[in-house]
Design a protein around this motif. Structure first.
Motif, short mmCIF file in Angstrom:
data_model
loop_
_atom_site.label_atom_id
_atom_site.label_comp_id
_atom_site.label_asym_id
_atom_site.label_seq_id
_atom_site.Cartn_x
_atom_site.Cartn_y
_atom_site.Cartn_z
N GLY A 144 0.78 -0.91 0.23
CA GLY A 144 0.10 0.13 -0.51
C GLY A 144 0.81 0.94 -0.26
O GLY A 144 0.39 2.04 -1.01
N ILE A 145 1.77 0.91 1.07
CA ILE A 145 2.92 2.29 0.87
C ILE A 145 3.15 3.06 -0.40
O ILE A 145 3.80 4.07 -0.99
N GLY A 146 3.91 1.56 -0.69
CA GLY A 146 4.88 1.72 -2.28
C GLY A 146 3.52 2.34 -3.41
O GLY A 146 3.79 2.81 -3.83
N THR A 147 2.76 1.49 -3.41
CA THR A 147 1.82 2.53 -4.12
C THR A 147 1.07 3.89 -4.47
O THR A 147 1.13 4.56 -4.85
N ALA A 148 1.08 4.07 -3.32
CA ALA A 148 0.59 5.09 -2.80
C ALA A 148 2.38 6.46 -2.97
O ALA A 148 1.96 7.10 -3.91
#
Length: 157
Positions: A144-148
């Motif tokens: 999720g952090i990487g996608t954000a």
């Protein structure tokens, strides 16, 4: 100046995709561990067991070998049960805690495979679902952090 900004974008892109890859690997491991638990539950025999002892152990201290100030030993319950073939069996749970989750004399439900009763577990949340939850949760958070990070970079462009 343009060259420095360009490198920063490339670094942020690699950090984003690296976090997505790391998270995906952890998420897959969590799903595999959950599948192993589900498979174990589907085939498991059930028996009543008794906690006969607590095996207090210090966990590994990592590569440094140094003990941290807050390191405390964990109590691993040792459980005795009678399998369907009438044999008395004893096993040490792979999940320990401090404070102990169980005390000597506690009655517990034991899950085991009929073809390998030495592979037994206490029927409890920690012994069945803790590892899948930790790996899956960390994986989901990292992905999720990487996608954000990647989406924020694209949105700014």
């Amino acid at each position: 100046m343009v060259q420095v900004q360009g490198r920063g974008r490339v670094v942020r892109r690699w950090i984003g995709f690296g976090a997505i890859a790391f998270g995906t690997v952890f998420l897959v491991v969590g799903l595999i561990l959950a599948g192993v638990s589900v498979s174990f539950l589907a085939d498991a025999e059930r028996a009543r067991g008794t906690v006969v002892a607590l095996d207090w152990r210090n966990d590994d201290h990592g590569a440094s070998g140094k003990e941290r100030e807050n390191d405390k030993p964990a109590a691993y319950p040792v459980v005795e049960f009678t399998s369907a073939d009438g044999a008395r069996r004893t096993f040490r749970s792979s999940t320990g805690s401090n404070p102990p989750s169980y005390e000597e004399g506690d009655r517990v439900e034991v899950l085991y495979r009929a073809d390998s009763p030495e592979d037994a577990r206490i029927n409890g949340f920690a012994s069945l679902w803790l590892l899948p939850l930790v790996f899956g949760g960390v994986g989901l958070a990292m992905a999720g952090i990487g996608t954000a990070v990647v989406r924020a970079r694209r949105w700014r462009s």
